[in-house]
Scaffold this motif. Structure first.
Motif, PDB file in Angstrom:
ATOM      1  N   LYS A 186      -6.855  -7.609  11.330  1.00  0.00           N
ATOM      2  CA  LYS A 186      -7.742  -7.775  10.181  1.00  0.00           C
ATOM      3  C   LYS A 186      -9.209  -7.675  10.605  1.00  0.00           C
ATOM      4  CE  LYS A 186      -4.419 -10.401   7.449  1.00  0.00           C
ATOM      5  NZ  LYS A 186      -4.064 -11.694   6.819  1.00  0.00           N
ATOM      6  N   GLU A 212       0.485   1.493   2.831  1.00  0.00           N
ATOM      7  CA  GLU A 212       0.681   0.093   2.449  1.00  0.00           C
ATOM      8  C   GLU A 212       0.107  -0.840   3.505  1.00  0.00           C
ATOM      9  OE1 GLU A 212       1.837  -1.497  -0.332  1.00  0.00           O
ATOM     10  OE2 GLU A 212       1.575   0.518  -1.172  1.00  0.00           O
ATOM     11  N   LYS A 215      -3.594  -0.707   3.114  1.00  0.00           N
ATOM     12  CA  LYS A 215      -3.990  -1.461   1.921  1.00  0.00           C
ATOM     13  C   LYS A 215      -4.031  -2.952   2.199  1.00  0.00           C
ATOM     14  CE  LYS A 215      -2.757  -2.021  -2.971  1.00  0.00           C
ATOM     15  NZ  LYS A 215      -1.788  -1.605  -4.032  1.00  0.00           N
ATOM     16  N   GLU A 216      -3.054  -3.457   2.980  1.00  0.00           N
ATOM     17  CA  GLU A 216      -3.010  -4.883   3.293  1.00  0.00           C
ATOM     18  C   GLU A 216      -4.102  -5.286   4.276  1.00  0.00           C
ATOM     19  OE1 GLU A 216       0.072  -8.238   5.123  1.00  0.00           O
ATOM     20  OE2 GLU A 216       0.838  -6.291   4.434  1.00  0.00           O
ATOM     21  N   LYS A 218      -6.979  -3.629   4.955  1.00  0.00           N
ATOM     22  CA  LYS A 218      -8.313  -3.352   4.396  1.00  0.00           C
ATOM     23  C   LYS A 218      -9.368  -2.972   5.444  1.00  0.00           C
ATOM     24  CE  LYS A 218      -7.804  -6.374   0.348  1.00  0.00           C
ATOM     25  NZ  LYS A 218      -6.385  -6.746   0.580  1.00  0.00           N
TER      26      LYS A 218
END
Length: 256
Positions: A186, A212, A215-216, A218
């Motif tokens: 992250k 996906e 997207k998670e 970011k």
């Protein structure tokens, strides 16, 4: 930090020998892909390569790389290790100082079998020397002054290491990332992640699955690598990607 994509293709590269599909016969240079690898020039002027695949020599010559401070391996498959024989050039450039290798213990076990001459007690003249630096997930290590975090992902059932340097991360040959390792990814400026094709595959993310993950997590930007010919033409695929997601290409340079 400067990142160069040495190769962005899957295990057979693109074009595949004998294949006459529209991707393998394309004249667009972006559809010509050597085996996946990247070169990182750090803020501290360390020169790091992740994976020495089958096309290692060709890639290094193309990018005129003359310094190697650390060779990192993601896993033991041949399309990520087969070019290690060509570290000899760097060995001589370094004044015959050992080349620093970084990998997990199972990867080193495989390298000792496939490149037994490098690890022999009595070496043939000119064989390079290496230092083995054994890695574990979540345990930060250094190449020179640069801190690198190994992140464990899964290539079907095989553990594979991804690597994070500051706000950049590189993940290849994965189709599963556990929640605790997702947490380590992250806050990225750039994520490089594999996606083999659009159809389901036993050991690689599909394009939708990679999207996906992106997207998670970011990241500000994401780049797709380890691409197979079934993905489709570069120009066509890029049209359908989110505005912060890009297909990588051989020779692409990113500046952080």
């Amino acid at each position: 930090m400067r990142i160069t994509f040495l190769g962005t293709g899957t295990s057979q590269g693109i074009p595949i020998i004998g294949c006459q599909c529209e991707v393998c016969t394309s004249l667009d240079y972006r559809n010509k892909r050597l085996r996946s690898s990247i070169h990182i020039q750090t803020d501290n002027n360390e020169s790091i390569i992740i994976d020495s695949g089958t096309d290692f020599r060709q890639q290094v010559l193309r990018e005129r790389i003359t310094q190697l401070d650390g060779l990192l391996f993601t896993h033991q498959h041949k399309d990520h290790t087969a070019g290690m024989d060509d570290i000899r050039g760097f060995y001589f450039l370094n004044g015959m100082k050992p080349i620093e290798l970084f990998a997990t213990a199972p990867v080193f076990d495989q390298l000792k079998q496939e490149f037994s001459y490098i690890f022999a007690k009595e070496k043939y003249p000119g064989v390079p020397s290496v230092n083995l630096n054994t890695l574990e997930k979540n345990k930060t290590f250094k190449v020179g002054k640069t801190d690198i975090l190994p992140i464990e992902v899964y290539h079907y059932k095989l553990p594979v290491l991804g690597y994070r340097i500051k706000n950049f991360a590189y993940i290849t040959d994965a189709n599963r990332i556990e929640a605790d390792q997702m947490d380590q990814l992250k806050g990225l400026d750039i994520l490089v992640i594999n996606a083999l094709q659009k159809e389901k595959h036993i050991s690689h993310f599909t394009l939708d699955e990679a999207k996906e993950v992106i997207k998670e997590l970011k990241p500000k930007k994401a780049y797709i690598t380890h691409i197979g010919h079934k993905m489709g033409l570069h120009a066509d695929v890029q049209k359908d990607l989110p505005e912060n997601v890009f297909l990588s290409e051989d020779g692409l340079v990113l500046e952080l």
